[in-house]
Motif scaffolding. Sequence first.
Motif, PDB file in Angstrom:
ATOM      1  N   HIS A   1     -22.280 -96.829 -91.006  1.00 58.07           N
ATOM      2  CA  HIS A   1     -22.119 -97.245 -92.403  1.00 58.07           C
ATOM      3  C   HIS A   1     -21.107 -96.380 -93.131  1.00 58.07           C
ATOM      4  O   HIS A   1     -20.265 -96.872 -93.886  1.00 58.07           O
ATOM      5  CB  HIS A   1     -23.456 -97.251 -93.138  1.00 58.07           C
ATOM      6  CG  HIS A   1     -24.368 -96.086 -92.856  1.00 58.07           C
ATOM      7  ND1 HIS A   1     -23.975 -94.934 -92.188  1.00 58.07           N
ATOM      8  CD2 HIS A   1     -25.691 -95.895 -93.164  1.00 58.07           C
ATOM      9  CE1 HIS A   1     -25.000 -94.103 -92.093  1.00 58.07           C
ATOM     10  NE2 HIS A   1     -26.037 -94.660 -92.680  1.00 58.07           N
TER      11      HIS A   1
ATOM     12  N   GLN B   1     -22.186 -98.625 -98.804  1.00 58.29           N
ATOM     13  CA  GLN B   1     -20.994 -99.383 -99.211  1.00 58.29           C
ATOM     14  C   GLN B   1     -20.876 -99.425-100.738  1.00 58.29           C
ATOM     15  O   GLN B   1     -19.774 -99.331-101.293  1.00 58.29           O
ATOM     16  CB  GLN B   1     -21.031-100.809 -98.655  1.00 58.29           C
ATOM     17  CG  GLN B   1     -21.299-100.933 -97.160  1.00 58.29           C
ATOM     18  CD  GLN B   1     -20.472 -99.983 -96.300  1.00 58.29           C
ATOM     19  OE1 GLN B   1     -19.258 -99.873 -96.471  1.00 58.29           O
ATOM     20  NE2 GLN B   1     -21.133 -99.293 -95.378  1.00 58.29           N
TER      21      GLN B   1
ATOM     22  N   ASN C   1     -19.833 -95.759-101.898  1.00 59.71           N
ATOM     23  CA  ASN C   1     -18.591 -95.236-101.345  1.00 59.71           C
ATOM     24  C   ASN C   1     -17.382 -96.144-101.543  1.00 59.71           C
ATOM     25  O   ASN C   1     -16.249 -95.651-101.558  1.00 59.71           O
ATOM     26  CB  ASN C   1     -18.765 -94.951 -99.853  1.00 59.71           C
ATOM     27  CG  ASN C   1     -19.759 -93.838 -99.574  1.00 59.71           C
ATOM     28  OD1 ASN C   1     -20.412 -93.333-100.482  1.00 59.71           O
ATOM     29  ND2 ASN C   1     -19.889 -93.459 -98.318  1.00 59.71           N
ATOM     30  N   VAL C   2     -17.613 -97.460-101.644  1.00 58.95           N
ATOM     31  CA  VAL C   2     -16.487 -98.391-101.735  1.00 58.95           C
ATOM     32  C   VAL C   2     -16.529 -99.218-103.019  1.00 58.95           C
ATOM     33  O   VAL C   2     -15.581 -99.219-103.810  1.00 58.95           O
ATOM     34  CB  VAL C   2     -16.444 -99.358-100.531  1.00 58.95           C
ATOM     35  CG1 VAL C   2     -15.160-100.196-100.590  1.00 58.95           C
ATOM     36  CG2 VAL C   2     -16.535 -98.617 -99.226  1.00 58.95           C
TER      37      VAL C   2
ATOM     38  N   SER D   1     -17.372 -97.449 -94.459  1.00 66.31           N
ATOM     39  CA  SER D   1     -17.083 -97.358 -95.891  1.00 66.31           C
ATOM     40  C   SER D   1     -15.788 -96.607 -96.153  1.00 66.31           C
ATOM     41  O   SER D   1     -15.017 -96.968 -97.058  1.00 66.31           O
ATOM     42  CB  SER D   1     -18.250 -96.682 -96.627  1.00 66.31           C
ATOM     43  OG  SER D   1     -18.280 -95.281 -96.404  1.00 66.31           O
TER      44      SER D   1
END
Length: 259
Positions: A143, A103, A106-107, A147
Motif C-alpha cells: 500500500h 492512499q 499519502n495521495v 501510494s
Amino acid sequence: MRHVLVTGAGGGIGAAIADRFAADGCRLTLSDYRADELASVATGLREKHGVDVSELPGDLAEAAFAEELVPRAGKLDVLVNAAGIYPATPLLDMTAATWDRVQDVNVRAAMLTTVAFGRQGGPGAVVNISSGAATRARPGAAHYATSKAALEMLTKACAVELGGAGIRVNAVSPGFVTVDSPANPVTEEYAAAVSVNPLGRRGLPADIAEAAYWLAGDHANWITGAVLRVDGGSTAGAPSLPLHWDGQTAVQQGGHSHG
C-alpha cells in the motif's frame, strides 16, 4: 515574507521542513492529526525563530478536511505535502480499509491540497515528500509503495497542468531517514537493512528539509515535475556487495557476462 503550509508537521521530516522555512522568517501554517505534537512543534518554532505560526490539526484521510485545509490557511506561497503513513501490512492481511487509508493520506490528500493551492492562483511552489519505495517494493509495504509511486506521477501531472499559472510542483524522495516517530515506528533490524548507501550514513530530517526548501525557492525556478532523490546514493547502487568475479581473472580472460 512567504506563507508556507506544511502538512505532517507534528514531528520528523515535516517538523524539520517547518523549522527550515521558519529559519528564513517565513510565516507558517502547520497541520497534523496529532494535535498535541503539532502544538509543541509550533510553540518551539515561535520561541526559536520568532515567526508567526498557525496550527490546523486534523485527519487528512477525511476528504472534507483536506479540501478545506488550504482555504483555511489563507493565501499561500508554498505548499509542502509531508504527511504520510506507512503501516507494515503483509499482503495477505491487506484489507480495503487499510489500503484506502494509506492512499487517502499519502495521495488523495496531496491531490486535494494541490488543487486548492492551484485555485488560489500563482505564482507558487508545491513540494511533495515521496520515498524510495516509489520505485522499490518491499514486504509489508504494498500500500505504501503504491501510494508513493502514485504521488510521483501526481507530481508530474500537477506540474503539467499548473505550470501555466506559474506554479511549480516537485517532489523530494528520501532514502532511509532516522525519525523517532511513534506514529510510524520501525525496528533497528529494518533500519539497518535499508540504510546502506554509498555515503555511509543514515539520512537526517534536516537533509530532506534542505532539499524541500531549495526546490521551493528561486534557485529552482526553472524546475518543475522533478523528483529529487535525497538518499545518500542508495538509488545509484549497493556499495556493500562483494565483487562477483575474480578481478584478475576477468582482466586476463576478457569477455562479458550478461547475467
